[in-house]
Design an enzyme around this catalytic site. Structure first.
Site, PDB file in Angstrom:
ATOM      1  N   SER A   1       0.819  -1.038  -0.024  1.00  0.00           N
ATOM      2  CA  SER A   1      -0.023  -0.259   0.023  1.00  0.00           C
ATOM      3  C   SER A   1       0.748   1.260  -0.013  1.00  0.00           C
ATOM      4  O   SER A   1       1.801   1.400  -0.887  1.00  0.00           O
ATOM      5  CB  SER A   1      -0.883  -0.142   1.324  1.00  0.00           C
ATOM      6  OG  SER A   1      -2.065   0.805   1.053  1.00  0.00           O
TER       7      SER A   1
ATOM      8  N   ASP B   1      -9.844  -3.442  -5.088  1.00  0.00           N
ATOM      9  CA  ASP B   1      -8.945  -2.506  -4.747  1.00  0.00           C
ATOM     10  C   ASP B   1      -8.867  -1.333  -5.743  1.00  0.00           C
ATOM     11  O   ASP B   1      -8.626  -1.663  -7.052  1.00  0.00           O
ATOM     12  CB  ASP B   1      -7.509  -3.246  -4.618  1.00  0.00           C
ATOM     13  CG  ASP B   1      -6.419  -2.311  -4.000  1.00  0.00           C
ATOM     14  OD1 ASP B   1      -6.710  -1.116  -3.646  1.00  0.00           O
ATOM     15  OD2 ASP B   1      -5.378  -2.704  -4.037  1.00  0.00           O
TER      16      ASP B   1
ATOM     17  N   HIS C   1      -7.772  -5.303  -0.965  1.00  0.00           N
ATOM     18  CA  HIS C   1      -6.529  -4.666  -0.765  1.00  0.00           C
ATOM     19  C   HIS C   1      -6.349  -5.046   0.753  1.00  0.00           C
ATOM     20  O   HIS C   1      -7.486  -5.055   1.762  1.00  0.00           O
ATOM     21  CB  HIS C   1      -7.028  -3.035  -0.643  1.00  0.00           C
ATOM     22  CG  HIS C   1      -5.868  -2.270  -0.236  1.00  0.00           C
ATOM     23  ND1 HIS C   1      -4.950  -1.619  -1.150  1.00  0.00           N
ATOM     24  CD2 HIS C   1      -5.510  -1.647   0.860  1.00  0.00           C
ATOM     25  CE1 HIS C   1      -4.012  -1.089  -0.489  1.00  0.00           C
ATOM     26  NE2 HIS C   1      -4.093  -0.961   0.731  1.00  0.00           N
TER      27      HIS C   1
END
Ligand SMILES: *[C@@H]1O[C@H](CO)[C@@H](O)[C@H](O)[C@H]1NC(C)=O
Ligand SMILES: *[C@@H]1O[C@H](CO)[C@@H](O)[C@H](O)[C@H]1NC(C)=O
Length: 406
Positions: free
Chosen positions: A190, A347, A377
Site C-alpha cells: 500500500s 482494490d 486490498h
C-alpha cells in the site's frame, strides 16, 4: 435496571442496526471468501465511523483515534520463538529487525527492507510484526522494518527521507548484520509500496549509492493524478474498506495535511487541463491496461477540465516521481531492480499495479506479477493475521528470494 427498559432496548437495537447498515458492504459471491472479507472490511469501516464520532464528541482527533484502534491489531500476535527480534537506530531512524534463529550464520545472507502500509498516516512496525516476522521466516532472510515518521505531523518528504536514510545505512553496514549488501531487496504494501519504490528510484539515480537487488510492491499506491481508472470506478464505493475518498484523504494528509480538496479527486477535478494533456497523463492512461479492465471504462469527462488553483497547489507533489513513482520516465524505470508485484481485484489501487507492469514490460524490465482476482486490498496481512494462511506470502517471498540470489 435501565438496560431492560424496552425503550432503551429499542433504541439500542436501532443504533446497532443503523451502524451495521452503514458499514456493511457485502463482497460478491465470486470473491475468495466473501464472509470473511465482508467482516474484515466492515470492521475497518466501523473503526473509521467510530473515529469520526469520537472526534465529533471531542475524544481526540479522528486520525489519532483511528491510529489507536488499528494498532490494537498488534495484540493479536505474541511473537514467534523462531524469530529473534530487536530494535536499533539506523542513522537516527528506528528499525525493527527480525532474524530467523535457524539462519545459517556461517555465510552472508540476503535481507529484505520492509516498509509498512497505512496511508502514510496510521500503523507501525509492531502492528506489522506478524507479517514481517513471517516474511523473514518464509524467505529465510533478515527483515528490517522501518519505523518512519507519519503524516500529517510529518509531511512529504519526511516519511520518504526516513526510509531512504535507514535503507542506505543498512546497505552500507550490511556485513555487521551477517547480510550480503549486494543481495538486499526492498518491499512494502500500500503506502509502504509507494515508499519502497520511491526509495528504489532514488537509490538507482544516485551515483555511488549502493543498489537494491529487488523491489517487492504489494498493492502499492503509485500515482495520484488519475482517479478515473477502471479500478477506481469499480471499487470506489467498496466493498473493500479502501475507497476513492480514503485515497484522496491519504494523499492530502501526505502532501499538505489539509483535506479541503478531497472532493475534487473523485472526478479528477484536482488536475488542470494541462496536466491531463501532458506526458504524465500518458503514464497512467487506461490504454495501458488489459482489455478486460478497459471494458469497464465509463464516466469519461474528457481532458479539458479541472480546477487550475487546486492543480497548482498539488502538482509539485503529484507529478514528482519521488512522491508518485509512476511519474518516473521510462529511463528512470529502466534503472530499477527486478520487481515482484502483488495486486488484488477488490482494490481501487489494482490498476496502479497493472500500469506499472505494462510500463516495465514495455522497456524490457523484469517483473513478476501475482494478481489475486478474488481478494481485496490488504489481503496478505489479513490472511496471515486472521487465518494463518501462508501460500500467498510464500509465493511473494519466493519471488523476492529468487531475484536476490542472482
Ligand atoms: C496525535 O496526538 C499527538 C500526541 O498527543 C499529537 O502530538 C498529534 O498532533 C496528534 N495528531 C493528530 C493528527 O491529531
Ligand atoms: C470542478 O470544480 C469546480 C470548482 O471547484 C466545480 O465548479 C466543477 O463542477 C467541478 N467539476 C467536476 C467535473 O467535478
Amino acid at each position: 435496571m435501565i438496560c431492560f427498559n424496552p425503550n432503551f432496548l429499542f433504541f439500542g437495537v436501532l443504533l446497532v442496526a443503523g451502524i451495521g447498515y452503514i458499514v456493511y458492504k457485502p463482497f460478491p459471491n465470486d470473491a475468495a471468501e466473501p464472509w470473511k472479507q465482508t467482516f474484515v472490511s466492515s470492521l475497518v469501516r466501523m473503526i473509521t465511523l467510530m473515529s469520526k464520532i469520537g472526534a465529533t464528541v471531542g475524544v481526540s482527533s479522528k486520525i489519532n483515534i483511528t491510529r489507536f484502534m488499528v494498532s490494537a491489531q498488534k495484540y493479536l500476535y505474541q511473537g514467534n520463538p523462531n524469530v529473534k527480534v530487536w530494535r536499533e537506530e539506523f542513522d537516527g531512524v528506528t528499525v525493527r529487525i527480525s532474524k530467523p534463529v535457524t539462519l545459517d550464520q556461517s555465510k552472508l545472507t540476503p535481507a529484505i527492507i520492509y516498509i509498512h502500509g497505512g496511508g502514510w498516516v496510521v500503523l507501525d512496525t509492531d502492528s506489522y510484526a506478524h507479517l514481517t516476522d513471517t516474511i523473514s521466516l518464509e524467505s529465510e532472510v533478515v527483515v528490517v522494518s522501518i519505523e518512519y515518521r507519519l503524516a500529517p505531523e510529518h509531511l512529504y518528504p519526511v516519511p520518504l527521507d526516513d526510509c531512504v536514510k535507514a535503507s542506505k545505512f543498512f546497505l552500507k553496514n550490511a556485513r555487521q548484520y551477517g547480510v550480503d549488501g549486494n543481495r538486499i531487496g526492498i518491499a512494502g504494501d500500500s503506502a509502504g509500496g509507494n515508499l519502497a519504490m520511491s526509495v528504489a528510484l532514488k537509490l538507482s539515480e544516485e551515483a555511488g549509492s549502493p543498489k537494491l537487488a529487488a523491489q517487492g510492491l504489494i498493492y502499492p499506491v503509485l500515482q495520484g493524478i488519475n482517479f478515473l481508472l477502471p479500478s477506481y470506478i469499480q471499487h470506489s464505493n467498496g466493498p473493500a474498506f479502501i475507497t476513492g475518498d480514503t485515497m484522496a484523504e491519504y494523499f492530502l494528509s501526505y502532501m499538505i495535511g489539509d483535506w479541503k480538496y478531497q472532493s475534487h479527486f473523485l472526478t479528477n477535478n484536482h488536475t488542470s487541463p494541462a496536466v491531463k494533456q501532458s506526458e504524465y497523463a500518458r503514464y497512467v492512461s487506461h490504454e495501458l491496461l488489459p482489455d478486460q479492465f478497459q471494458a469497464i471504462l465509463e464516466d469519461d469527462y474528457g481532458d479539458n477540465y479541472g480546477d487550475e488553483d487546486v492543480s497548482k497547489k498539488l502538482e509539485r507533489y503529484l507529478l514528482d516521481s519521488n512522491f508518485a513513482p509512476l511519474m518516473a520516465t521510462d529511463i528512470a524505470l529502466g534503472k530499477l531492480p527486478p520487481t515482484c508485484l502483488v495486486t488484488a481485484n477488490f482494490d481501487v489501487l489494482r490498476d496502479d499495479g497493472f500500469l506499472l507492469e505494462t510500463r516495465l514490460k514495455r522497456i524490457g524490465r523484469e517483473v513478476t506479477h501475482q494478481y489475486y482476482p478474488g481478494y481485496e486490498h490488504g489481503f496478505l496481512m489479513h490472511l496471515v493475521m486472521y487465518d494463518g494462511s501462508l501460500p500467498a506470502v510464500q509465493k511473494f517471498c519466493k519471488c523476492m528470494v529468487n531475484y536476490m540470489q542472482s
